[in-house]
Design a protein around this motif. Structure first.
Motif, PDB file in Angstrom:
ATOM      1  N   TRP A   9       0.492  -1.133  -0.067  1.00 40.70           N
ATOM      2  CA  TRP A   9      -0.223  -0.063   0.059  1.00 40.70           C
ATOM      3  C   TRP A   9       0.811   1.223   0.108  1.00 40.70           C
ATOM      4  CZ3 TRP A   9      -4.800  -1.279  -0.939  1.00 40.70           C
ATOM      5  CH2 TRP A   9      -5.432  -2.408  -0.625  1.00 40.70           C
ATOM      6  N   ILE A  10       2.235   1.124  -0.305  1.00 42.98           N
ATOM      7  CA  ILE A  10       2.925   2.421  -0.151  1.00 42.98           C
ATOM      8  C   ILE A  10       2.854   2.948  -1.547  1.00 42.98           C
ATOM      9  CG2 ILE A  10       4.480   1.425   1.512  1.00 42.98           C
ATOM     10  CD1 ILE A  10       6.343   0.792  -0.764  1.00 42.98           C
ATOM     11  N   PRO A  11       3.256   4.254  -1.918  1.00 41.57           N
ATOM     12  CA  PRO A  11       3.087   4.871  -3.000  1.00 41.57           C
ATOM     13  C   PRO A  11       3.922   4.260  -4.358  1.00 41.57           C
ATOM     14  CG  PRO A  11       3.433   6.557  -1.327  1.00 41.57           C
ATOM     15  CD  PRO A  11       3.883   5.149  -0.720  1.00 41.57           C
ATOM     16  N   ALA A  12       4.983   3.410  -3.903  1.00 42.24           N
ATOM     17  CA  ALA A  12       5.605   2.829  -5.252  1.00 42.24           C
ATOM     18  C   ALA A  12       4.749   1.971  -5.738  1.00 42.24           C
ATOM     19  CB  ALA A  12       7.070   2.144  -4.776  1.00 42.24           C
ATOM     20  N   ARG A  13       3.930   1.223  -5.119  1.00 40.47           N
ATOM     21  CA  ARG A  13       3.047   0.179  -5.677  1.00 40.47           C
ATOM     22  C   ARG A  13       1.814   0.902  -6.600  1.00 40.47           C
ATOM     23  NH1 ARG A  13       6.717  -1.666  -4.081  1.00 40.47           N
ATOM     24  NH2 ARG A  13       7.133  -3.039  -2.405  1.00 40.47           N
ATOM     25  N   TRP A  14       1.714   2.017  -6.776  1.00 39.01           N
ATOM     26  CA  TRP A  14       0.539   3.013  -7.333  1.00 39.01           C
ATOM     27  C   TRP A  14       1.122   3.509  -8.239  1.00 39.01           C
ATOM     28  CZ3 TRP A  14      -4.175   0.713  -6.336  1.00 39.01           C
ATOM     29  CH2 TRP A  14      -4.370   0.060  -4.987  1.00 39.01           C
TER      30      TRP A  14
ATOM     31  N   ALA B 187      -3.532   8.302 -14.563  1.00 35.06           N
ATOM     32  CA  ALA B 187      -2.929   7.352 -15.847  1.00 35.06           C
ATOM     33  C   ALA B 187      -1.747   6.429 -15.321  1.00 35.06           C
ATOM     34  CB  ALA B 187      -2.640   8.267 -16.713  1.00 35.06           C
ATOM     35  N   ASN B 188      -1.249   6.789 -14.412  1.00 35.20           N
ATOM     36  CA  ASN B 188      -0.054   5.814 -13.981  1.00 35.20           C
ATOM     37  C   ASN B 188      -0.410   4.569 -13.509  1.00 35.20           C
ATOM     38  OD1 ASN B 188       3.100   6.690 -13.701  1.00 35.20           O
ATOM     39  ND2 ASN B 188       1.669   8.326 -14.229  1.00 35.20           N
ATOM     40  N   ILE B 189      -1.715   4.443 -12.668  1.00 37.41           N
ATOM     41  CA  ILE B 189      -1.978   3.436 -11.946  1.00 37.41           C
ATOM     42  C   ILE B 189      -2.003   2.002 -12.777  1.00 37.41           C
ATOM     43  CG2 ILE B 189      -3.881   2.146 -10.572  1.00 37.41           C
ATOM     44  CD1 ILE B 189      -4.622   5.128  -9.491  1.00 37.41           C
ATOM     45  N   PRO B 190      -2.733   1.899 -14.153  1.00 38.28           N
ATOM     46  CA  PRO B 190      -2.696   0.814 -14.711  1.00 38.28           C
ATOM     47  C   PRO B 190      -1.224   0.221 -15.059  1.00 38.28           C
ATOM     48  CG  PRO B 190      -4.305   2.097 -15.645  1.00 38.28           C
ATOM     49  CD  PRO B 190      -3.456   3.029 -14.588  1.00 38.28           C
ATOM     50  N   LEU B 191      -0.181   1.052 -15.265  1.00 37.80           N
ATOM     51  CA  LEU B 191       1.210   0.657 -15.554  1.00 37.80           C
ATOM     52  C   LEU B 191       1.927   0.394 -14.064  1.00 37.80           C
ATOM     53  CD1 LEU B 191       1.998   3.115 -18.532  1.00 37.80           C
ATOM     54  CD2 LEU B 191       1.341   0.686 -18.653  1.00 37.80           C
ATOM     55  N   SER B 192       1.549   0.702 -13.205  1.00 38.60           N
ATOM     56  CA  SER B 192       2.155   0.586 -11.940  1.00 38.60           C
ATOM     57  C   SER B 192       2.098  -0.995 -11.466  1.00 38.60           C
ATOM     58  CB  SER B 192       1.333   1.136 -10.630  1.00 38.60           C
ATOM     59  OG  SER B 192       0.261   0.687 -10.457  1.00 38.60           O
TER      60      SER B 192
ATOM     61  N   ILE C 138       0.952  -2.555  -9.132  1.00 39.37           N
ATOM     62  CA  ILE C 138      -0.461  -2.967  -8.780  1.00 39.37           C
ATOM     63  C   ILE C 138      -1.329  -3.120 -10.120  1.00 39.37           C
ATOM     64  CG2 ILE C 138      -2.821  -2.214  -7.746  1.00 39.37           C
ATOM     65  CD1 ILE C 138      -1.042  -3.312  -5.695  1.00 39.37           C
ATOM     66  N   GLY C 139      -1.270  -2.285 -10.825  1.00 37.76           N
ATOM     67  CA  GLY C 139      -1.741  -2.364 -12.099  1.00 37.76           C
ATOM     68  C   GLY C 139      -1.620  -3.474 -13.128  1.00 37.76           C
ATOM     69  N   VAL C 140      -0.416  -3.758 -13.261  1.00 36.75           N
ATOM     70  CA  VAL C 140       0.332  -4.766 -13.882  1.00 36.75           C
ATOM     71  C   VAL C 140      -0.194  -6.151 -13.332  1.00 36.75           C
ATOM     72  CG1 VAL C 140       2.181  -6.005 -14.800  1.00 36.75           C
ATOM     73  CG2 VAL C 140       2.159  -3.534 -14.954  1.00 36.75           C
ATOM     74  N   ARG C 141      -0.164  -6.173 -12.029  1.00 32.57           N
ATOM     75  CA  ARG C 141      -0.721  -7.440 -11.524  1.00 32.57           C
ATOM     76  C   ARG C 141      -1.931  -7.895 -11.417  1.00 32.57           C
ATOM     77  NH1 ARG C 141       3.333  -7.043  -5.990  1.00 32.57           N
ATOM     78  NH2 ARG C 141       5.421  -7.185  -7.013  1.00 32.57           N
ATOM     79  N   ALA C 142      -2.634  -6.896 -11.214  1.00 35.06           N
ATOM     80  CA  ALA C 142      -4.130  -7.123 -11.140  1.00 35.06           C
ATOM     81  C   ALA C 142      -4.697  -6.730 -12.316  1.00 35.06           C
ATOM     82  CB  ALA C 142      -4.692  -6.204  -9.743  1.00 35.06           C
ATOM     83  N   ILE C 143      -4.923  -5.368 -12.779  1.00 30.88           N
ATOM     84  CA  ILE C 143      -5.815  -4.965 -13.807  1.00 30.88           C
ATOM     85  C   ILE C 143      -5.464  -5.528 -15.048  1.00 30.88           C
ATOM     86  CG2 ILE C 143      -6.627  -3.020 -14.961  1.00 30.88           C
ATOM     87  CD1 ILE C 143      -6.232  -1.354 -12.682  1.00 30.88           C
ATOM     88  N   ALA C 144      -4.236  -5.342 -15.634  1.00 33.65           N
ATOM     89  CA  ALA C 144      -3.714  -5.890 -16.658  1.00 33.65           C
ATOM     90  C   ALA C 144      -3.449  -7.378 -16.622  1.00 33.65           C
ATOM     91  CB  ALA C 144      -2.108  -5.228 -17.031  1.00 33.65           C
ATOM     92  N   ARG C 145      -3.064  -8.152 -15.912  1.00 25.91           N
ATOM     93  CA  ARG C 145      -2.966  -9.593 -15.873  1.00 25.91           C
ATOM     94  C   ARG C 145      -4.049 -10.158 -15.938  1.00 25.91           C
ATOM     95  NH1 ARG C 145       2.052 -11.275 -12.259  1.00 25.91           N
ATOM     96  NH2 ARG C 145       2.964 -10.248 -13.989  1.00 25.91           N
ATOM     97  N   ASP C 146      -5.036  -9.846 -14.925  1.00 26.65           N
ATOM     98  CA  ASP C 146      -6.249 -10.724 -14.613  1.00 26.65           C
ATOM     99  C   ASP C 146      -7.466 -10.258 -15.131  1.00 26.65           C
ATOM    100  OD1 ASP C 146      -4.338 -12.189 -13.223  1.00 26.65           O
ATOM    101  OD2 ASP C 146      -4.754 -11.199 -11.175  1.00 26.65           O
ATOM    102  N   TRP C 147      -7.604  -8.874 -15.428  1.00 19.08           N
ATOM    103  CA  TRP C 147      -8.944  -8.464 -15.936  1.00 19.08           C
ATOM    104  C   TRP C 147      -9.219  -8.480 -17.187  1.00 19.08           C
ATOM    105  CZ3 TRP C 147      -9.855  -4.347 -11.624  1.00 19.08           C
ATOM    106  CH2 TRP C 147      -9.872  -5.034 -10.109  1.00 19.08           C
TER     107      TRP C 147
ATOM    108  N   LEU D 252      10.080   9.526 -16.567  1.00 20.66           N
ATOM    109  CA  LEU D 252       8.658   9.399 -16.161  1.00 20.66           C
ATOM    110  C   LEU D 252       8.428   9.272 -14.655  1.00 20.66           C
ATOM    111  CD1 LEU D 252       6.912   7.078 -18.740  1.00 20.66           C
ATOM    112  CD2 LEU D 252       6.794   9.440 -18.480  1.00 20.66           C
ATOM    113  N   ARG D 253       9.436   8.892 -13.806  1.00 24.98           N
ATOM    114  CA  ARG D 253       9.414   8.906 -12.487  1.00 24.98           C
ATOM    115  C   ARG D 253       9.374  10.429 -11.999  1.00 24.98           C
ATOM    116  NH1 ARG D 253      10.813   4.059 -10.093  1.00 24.98           N
ATOM    117  NH2 ARG D 253      10.999   5.286  -8.016  1.00 24.98           N
ATOM    118  N   TYR D 254      10.448  11.235 -12.882  1.00 22.22           N
ATOM    119  CA  TYR D 254      10.170  12.708 -12.455  1.00 22.22           C
ATOM    120  C   TYR D 254       8.858  13.305 -12.605  1.00 22.22           C
ATOM    121  CZ  TYR D 254      12.301  17.276 -12.558  1.00 22.22           C
ATOM    122  OH  TYR D 254      12.512  18.585 -12.535  1.00 22.22           O
ATOM    123  N   VAL D 255       8.163  13.048 -13.813  1.00 19.67           N
ATOM    124  CA  VAL D 255       6.976  13.713 -14.259  1.00 19.67           C
ATOM    125  C   VAL D 255       5.872  13.230 -12.924  1.00 19.67           C
ATOM    126  CG1 VAL D 255       5.101  13.503 -15.934  1.00 19.67           C
ATOM    127  CG2 VAL D 255       7.663  13.694 -16.638  1.00 19.67           C
TER     128      VAL D 255
END
Length: 417
Positions: free
Chosen positions: A56-61, A264-269, A271-280, A309-312
């Motif tokens: 749940w830390i920012p790096a996951r999102w 917009a970063n969330i799907p590529l984070s 969490i996004g790659v593990r949950a949204i992109a992979r399973d849904w 993109l980390r900077y942005v």
């Protein structure tokens, strides 16, 4: 480090006019210490092995994480602590002030390594567990044949991954005299310097020839946190606090753009790659488009060289936090008389104290994180025990902050009545 006011004798008319012409020192607001304090707690959780709270830390999102918060706020704090020294005392004494801080951080780094290495070695020697704790940080080489690693430790040519933030910070601090010298000519040269050094640090552009430091004498591994890349975020915070960059306006358009970037970063984070992109969804017969996109973006989100993109992402997130916190952090405190308001204000004051004593807190947190991991190995990682261990670790950081503040106040110098 905080700025303390001092009593001064009355000024003559001429002195008053001179003082009025002198730029006033920039005083850091609540947001600086508050968000750096938050970063300290996140760093503690992130470095604790097997801690489910890291989900749940920012790096996951998003692409950026607590490291960006820490380095950006450190740049702002350095503008107050050291930038003023350059302005008041000249370039040579300002450089000496920075050199003294680097000396302090250097010994903090050495002490942290020795303390953590001794802790892990002691657990392995006296505990007789199946798990080898010195292997958890890949310290085999140091204990098997310490001669070369020991020389590497004191020369910063041996930097294990767990101990890589402070060396990066030292090198960035060492760039400050260059930045201040360039600023005397024109602030535009500062931003040119930042951009050129950052570009030189990108392995994706230059391969093995990119600006970086070796992390160990026996392999081609480089420092995980490349200071030539990370100086970009440090000196961005520095420039804001020095007034070289104007503070952004509170604009509905900017808020919308920043919110879009963060969402917009969330799907590529992670969490996004593990949950949204992979399973849904986004899965086709030819592959997974979101996972493929993240792989393609790797040079731009690379943590070691500080991808663009980390900077942005961080700037967008920081802008939203800056707006929510209000001018000089006025929205952070409830300032009410109700019990809830008083409790909240007390929590904020504690976070501010942790942010003010960030170096001492960081050193203790890195050691405490390994202790927390060992404790959870012993008692298990059920939800209740994990939360209890994290709470205990947080209390250690709070105690460290107040203890460091007490020692810095030098109470033994106060006159007793």
């Amino acid at each position: 480090m905080t700025l303390a006011a001092t009593d001064t004798p009355p000024l003559s008319a001429a002195a008053s006019a001179s003082a009025a012409a002198t730029p006033k020192a920039r005083v850091r607001d609540l947001r600086l210490d508050f968000f750096r304090g938050i970063a300290m707690f996140i760093i503690l959780m992130a470095h604790t092995p097997g801690n489910f709270l890291t989900s749940w830390i920012p790096a996951r999102w998003g692409f950026s994480d607590a490291t960006e918060i820490f380095v950006f706020c450190s740049g702002m704090a350095s503008a107050i602590a050291f930038g003023g020294a350059f302005q008041r005392s000249g370039w040579l004494l300002g450089t000496s002030r920075v050199a003294f801080r680097i000396w302090q951080v250097y010994w903090a780094h050495i002490g942290l390594f020795i303390a953590v290495a001794a802790l892990l070695a002691g657990i392995d020697f006296y505990g007789n567990f199946d798990k080898q704790y010195i292997g958890s940080l890949n310290l085999w080489k140091f204990f098997a044949d310490p001669a070369v690693p020991l020389v590497g430790l004191v020369t910063l040519s041996y930097v294990p991954n767990y101990f890589d933030i402070l060396p990066m910070y030292m090198v960035v601090l060492a760039m400050m005299p260059i930045v201040m010298a360039l600023a005397r000519v024109h602030t535009g040269l500062v931003f040119l310097f930042m951009g050129i050094v950052w570009l030189g640090a990108q392995e994706s552009l230059w391969g093995a020839a990119h600006l970086s430091f070796p992390a160990e004498p026996w392999s081609d591994r480089r420092w995980f946190f490349n200071p030539f890349g990370w100086q970009l975020i440090f000196f961005t915070g520095f420039a804001f606090m020095r007034g070289w960059l104007p503070k952004p306006p509170v604009s509905q358009v900017l808020i919308a753009i920043a919110a879009f970037v963060v969402i917009a970063n969330i799907p590529l984070s992670n969490i996004g790659v593990r949950a949204i992109a992979r399973d849904w969804f986004f899965v086709t017969e030819t592959g997974n488009s979101v996972i493929d996109a993240r792989v393609a973006l790797k040079p731009l989100i690379d943590k070691s060289d500080f991808g663009l993109l980390r900077y942005v992402h961080f700037l967008a997130l920081a802008y939203l936090a800056w707006v929510i916190a209000g001018d000089r952090g006025d929205n952070l405190l409830a300032r009410g008389s109700s019990l809830g308001a008083r409790i909240w204000d007390r929590i904020v004051q504690i976070i501010l104290k942790v942010g003010q004593q960030s170096l001492a807190v960081f050193i203790v947190s890195m050691f405490t994180a390994r202790v927390m991991g060992f404790v959870m190995d012993m008692i298990g990682r059920e939800t209740g025990t994990t939360l209890l261990v994290n709470l205990a670790g947080a209390l250690v950081l709070v105690a460290t902050a107040y203890g460091a503040g007490w020692f810095k106040s030098q109470p033994w110098k106060r006159k007793t009545t």
